[in-house]
Design a protein around this motif. Structure first.
Motif, PDB file in Angstrom:
ATOM      1  N   LEU A   1       0.062  -0.880  -3.835  1.00 61.06           N
ATOM      2  CA  LEU A   1       1.201  -0.076  -3.936  1.00 61.06           C
ATOM      3  C   LEU A   1       2.240  -0.884  -4.683  1.00 61.06           C
ATOM      4  N   ARG A   2       2.702  -2.316  -4.344  1.00 63.39           N
ATOM      5  CA  ARG A   2       3.680  -2.838  -5.183  1.00 63.39           C
ATOM      6  C   ARG A   2       3.054  -3.007  -6.624  1.00 63.39           C
ATOM      7  N   SER A   3       1.662  -3.254  -6.978  1.00 62.81           N
ATOM      8  CA  SER A   3       1.354  -3.451  -8.279  1.00 62.81           C
ATOM      9  C   SER A   3       1.435  -2.000  -9.081  1.00 62.81           C
ATOM     10  N   ILE A   4       0.943  -1.072  -8.363  1.00 61.46           N
ATOM     11  CA  ILE A   4       0.781   0.458  -9.123  1.00 61.46           C
ATOM     12  C   ILE A   4       2.166   0.903  -9.445  1.00 61.46           C
ATOM     13  N   GLU A   5       3.277   0.551  -8.511  1.00 61.67           N
ATOM     14  CA  GLU A   5       4.572   1.128  -8.826  1.00 61.67           C
ATOM     15  C   GLU A   5       5.141   0.227  -9.961  1.00 61.67           C
ATOM     16  N   ARG A   6       4.829  -1.161 -10.049  1.00 64.38           N
ATOM     17  CA  ARG A   6       5.539  -1.870 -11.226  1.00 64.38           C
ATOM     18  C   ARG A   6       4.834  -1.653 -12.524  1.00 64.38           C
ATOM     19  N   ASN A   7       3.434  -1.405 -12.511  1.00 67.55           N
ATOM     20  CA  ASN A   7       2.668  -1.313 -13.792  1.00 67.55           C
ATOM     21  C   ASN A   7       2.290   0.078 -14.346  1.00 67.55           C
ATOM     22  N   PHE A   8       2.109   1.017 -13.522  1.00 66.52           N
ATOM     23  CA  PHE A   8       2.140   2.259 -13.601  1.00 66.52           C
ATOM     24  C   PHE A   8       2.977   3.384 -12.917  1.00 66.52           C
ATOM     25  N   PRO A   9       4.073   3.409 -13.565  1.00 68.68           N
ATOM     26  CA  PRO A   9       5.338   4.016 -12.964  1.00 68.68           C
ATOM     27  C   PRO A   9       5.112   5.563 -13.291  1.00 68.68           C
TER      28      PRO A   9
ATOM     29  N   ILE B   1      -7.491  -3.133   4.731  1.00 70.92           N
ATOM     30  CA  ILE B   1      -7.110  -2.216   4.217  1.00 70.92           C
ATOM     31  C   ILE B   1      -5.582  -1.909   4.431  1.00 70.92           C
ATOM     32  N   GLU B   2      -5.244  -1.935   5.535  1.00 71.40           N
ATOM     33  CA  GLU B   2      -3.730  -1.451   6.079  1.00 71.40           C
ATOM     34  C   GLU B   2      -3.045  -2.427   5.805  1.00 71.40           C
ATOM     35  N   VAL B   3      -3.405  -3.648   6.194  1.00 71.79           N
ATOM     36  CA  VAL B   3      -2.296  -5.105   6.150  1.00 71.79           C
ATOM     37  C   VAL B   3      -2.308  -5.728   4.700  1.00 71.79           C
ATOM     38  N   HIS B   4      -3.669  -5.784   4.086  1.00 75.04           N
ATOM     39  CA  HIS B   4      -3.545  -6.627   2.865  1.00 75.04           C
ATOM     40  C   HIS B   4      -3.504  -5.700   1.594  1.00 75.04           C
ATOM     41  N   TYR B   5      -4.608  -4.844   1.396  1.00 74.40           N
ATOM     42  CA  TYR B   5      -5.079  -4.119   0.218  1.00 74.40           C
ATOM     43  C   TYR B   5      -3.900  -3.296  -0.481  1.00 74.40           C
TER      44      TYR B   5
ATOM     45  N   LEU C   1     -13.290   6.932   5.377  1.00 75.58           N
ATOM     46  CA  LEU C   1     -14.288   7.148   4.139  1.00 75.58           C
ATOM     47  C   LEU C   1     -14.309   5.897   3.628  1.00 75.58           C
ATOM     48  N   ARG C   2     -12.863   5.333   3.351  1.00 76.50           N
ATOM     49  CA  ARG C   2     -12.531   4.044   2.567  1.00 76.50           C
ATOM     50  C   ARG C   2     -13.205   3.184   3.376  1.00 76.50           C
ATOM     51  N   VAL C   3     -13.191   3.066   4.685  1.00 77.58           N
ATOM     52  CA  VAL C   3     -13.799   1.880   5.406  1.00 77.58           C
ATOM     53  C   VAL C   3     -15.418   1.916   5.256  1.00 77.58           C
ATOM     54  N   ALA C   4     -15.755   3.158   5.055  1.00 78.42           N
ATOM     55  CA  ALA C   4     -17.258   3.195   5.047  1.00 78.42           C
ATOM     56  C   ALA C   4     -17.742   2.733   3.721  1.00 78.42           C
ATOM     57  N   LEU C   5     -17.106   3.151   2.710  1.00 81.70           N
ATOM     58  CA  LEU C   5     -17.329   2.830   1.472  1.00 81.70           C
ATOM     59  C   LEU C   5     -17.286   1.479   1.228  1.00 81.70           C
ATOM     60  N   LEU C   6     -16.170   0.859   1.584  1.00 85.29           N
ATOM     61  CA  LEU C   6     -16.316  -0.888   1.324  1.00 85.29           C
ATOM     62  C   LEU C   6     -17.159  -1.283   2.270  1.00 85.29           C
ATOM     63  N   MET C   7     -17.478  -0.693   3.432  1.00 81.47           N
ATOM     64  CA  MET C   7     -18.656  -1.691   4.027  1.00 81.47           C
ATOM     65  C   MET C   7     -20.067  -1.438   3.426  1.00 81.47           C
TER      66      MET C   7
ATOM     67  N   GLU D   1     -16.495 -12.453  13.650  1.00 76.53           N
ATOM     68  CA  GLU D   1     -17.395 -13.131  14.714  1.00 76.53           C
ATOM     69  C   GLU D   1     -17.855 -12.538  15.610  1.00 76.53           C
ATOM     70  N   GLN D   2     -17.238 -11.283  15.989  1.00 75.49           N
ATOM     71  CA  GLN D   2     -17.526 -10.559  17.029  1.00 75.49           C
ATOM     72  C   GLN D   2     -18.124  -9.241  16.500  1.00 75.49           C
ATOM     73  N   ASP D   3     -18.616  -9.370  15.118  1.00 72.42           N
ATOM     74  CA  ASP D   3     -19.265  -8.301  14.546  1.00 72.42           C
ATOM     75  C   ASP D   3     -18.430  -6.789  14.594  1.00 72.42           C
ATOM     76  N   LEU D   4     -17.280  -7.099  14.465  1.00 70.41           N
ATOM     77  CA  LEU D   4     -16.356  -5.728  14.702  1.00 70.41           C
ATOM     78  C   LEU D   4     -15.825  -5.452  13.358  1.00 70.41           C
ATOM     79  N   LEU D   5     -16.694  -5.226  12.395  1.00 70.34           N
ATOM     80  CA  LEU D   5     -16.541  -5.150  10.890  1.00 70.34           C
ATOM     81  C   LEU D   5     -15.921  -4.027  10.452  1.00 70.34           C
ATOM     82  N   HIS D   6     -15.897  -2.941  11.399  1.00 66.52           N
ATOM     83  CA  HIS D   6     -15.035  -1.764  11.051  1.00 66.52           C
ATOM     84  C   HIS D   6     -13.732  -2.223  11.308  1.00 66.52           C
ATOM     85  N   ASP D   7     -13.609  -2.738  12.395  1.00 63.06           N
ATOM     86  CA  ASP D   7     -12.178  -2.950  12.839  1.00 63.06           C
ATOM     87  C   ASP D   7     -11.244  -3.768  11.812  1.00 63.06           C
ATOM     88  N   LEU D   8     -12.139  -4.927  11.180  1.00 55.41           N
ATOM     89  CA  LEU D   8     -11.834  -5.929  10.160  1.00 55.41           C
ATOM     90  C   LEU D   8     -11.456  -5.173   8.859  1.00 55.41           C
TER      91      LEU D   8
END
Length: 352
Positions: free
Chosen positions: A316-324, A307-311, A252-258, A295-302
């Motif tokens: 999690l690093r930011s929230i643990e530091r700023n909203f303990p 989400i998993e690698v970057h966001y 659902l997160r993927v769908a929302l962002l798309m 380029e391959q139009d694999l936007l769902h995978d992208l």
């Protein structure tokens, strides 16, 4: 009262809604940088004319500059009267201001008052307004109790804020005011962010309309939204406030962002450029892989990989530091991203 009346902003701040028009007579460039909320721009000197007169002040002398300036100002005021003001009745009440000294606003105020309108001129101009904002904004921020909506990217924080607003809650939507979604992909298409001063003006205007006895809902932003800095006192208040955490399944997160970033589908080159900004964090090989997915139009995978690698790791690093304190706060699990899902959640939160 004798018109034109010259009054300080401290006396006018609670009466701004009583003016039929707030007229900023500064140049378009000055107006674009920031202005009193609700003001219209009726420049008595345009950008080029202002430069011309200012140059004469420095290179020739004040007398020659004033002669040229007076001719330009008189011509421009006449045009504004003909094109905009002739329709107004005798009761029309404008507030007029310029930068600081009052020469530009005073010229228009005098002429309009001679016509018979009850004109008020802001003493000290925009600079006096800005001084008031600088003094009052921090005090205003501290008057409220905040409830911070937290959640990973794509969890629907902005949609919940919109639903809360629809249900009548007090919402300070910083991303909306900053015209930015608050991430590397956050620039809105064909929309430039406001200036820092205009951003602060928008926060001030929003908060001064709120009831300090009621909660203000706000998203867990970082210190900057795009290129704009969130006021330090607001950051401090947010990080010491009660939180709620939104959680959505990854699909659902993927769908929302798309849905939210659909404009990138029609602008693949822009998406490529945005992904390139992540090179220092993830390296050229990973960025090229993501660009290949685009380029391959694999936007769902992208989107899922972003989400998993970057966001998520960044969040999690930011929230643990700023909203303990978030660990001890309630978590809300959503199983849908339709408008009704968020409206029902907002209604439930307000009922609590």
């Amino acid at each position: 009262m004798k018109y034109p009346a010259l009054l300080p902003f401290s006396e006018l701040v609670n009466q701004l809604d009583q003016f039929d028009s707030i007229i900023d007579v500064r140049s378009p460039a000055e107006f674009a940088l920031d202005h009193i909320p609700g003001a219209i721009n009726c420049p008595v000197l345009n950008d080029l004319e202002r430069i011309r007169v200012g140059t004469m002040y420095k290179q020739v002398n004040a007398f020659e500059a004033k002669k040229v300036g007076a001719a330009l100002v008189a011509k421009n005021i006449a045009l504004h009267i003909e094109e905009q003001f002739l329709q107004y009745p005798r009761e029309w009440k404008p507030l007029i201001y310029c930068w600081r000294g009052g020469n530009r606003s005073g010229s228009m105020a005098l002429i309009l008052a001679k016509i018979g309108w009850p004109v008020v001129q802001l003493d000290g101009g925009y600079k006096a307004y800005r001084q008031h904002i600088n003094t009052e904004l921090s005090q205003l921020i501290g008057q409220f109790q905040y409830r911070v909506v937290c959640g990973t990217t794509g969890s629907g924080k902005s949609r919940l804020l919109q639903a809360l607003h629809t249900q009548g809650a007090q919402v300070l939507d910083l991303e909306k005011l900053a015209e930015h979604r608050g991430s590397v992909l956050g620039d809105l298409p064909s929309t430039a962010q406001p200036s820092q001063k205009a951003f602060e003006s928008a926060i001030w205007l929003t908060l001064r309309k709120f009831d300090s006895s009621k909660v203000v809902y706000i998203e867990s932003e970082s210190k900057k939204v795009g290129n704009l800095r969130v006021p330090d006192h607001l950051i401090s208040c947010m990080r010491n406030s009660a939180c709620i955490s939104l959680q959505l399944p990854i699909n659902l997160r993927v769908a929302l962002l798309m849905q939210d970033y659909a404009y990138f589908i029609s602008q693949p080159n822009e998406l490529m450029k945005r992904l390139h900004y992540l090179t220092p964090l993830h390296g050229k090989e990973k960025i090229r892989h993501w660009q290949n997915l685009s380029e391959q139009d694999l936007l769902h995978d992208l989107v899922q990989e972003l989400i998993e690698v970057h966001y998520d790791p960044s969040y999690l690093r930011s929230i643990e530091r700023n909203f303990p304190q978030l660990g001890g706060m309630p978590t809300i699990h959503l199983n849908g991203i339709a408008e009704l899902d968020f409206l029902q959640l907002a209604e439930r939160l307000l009922a609590e």
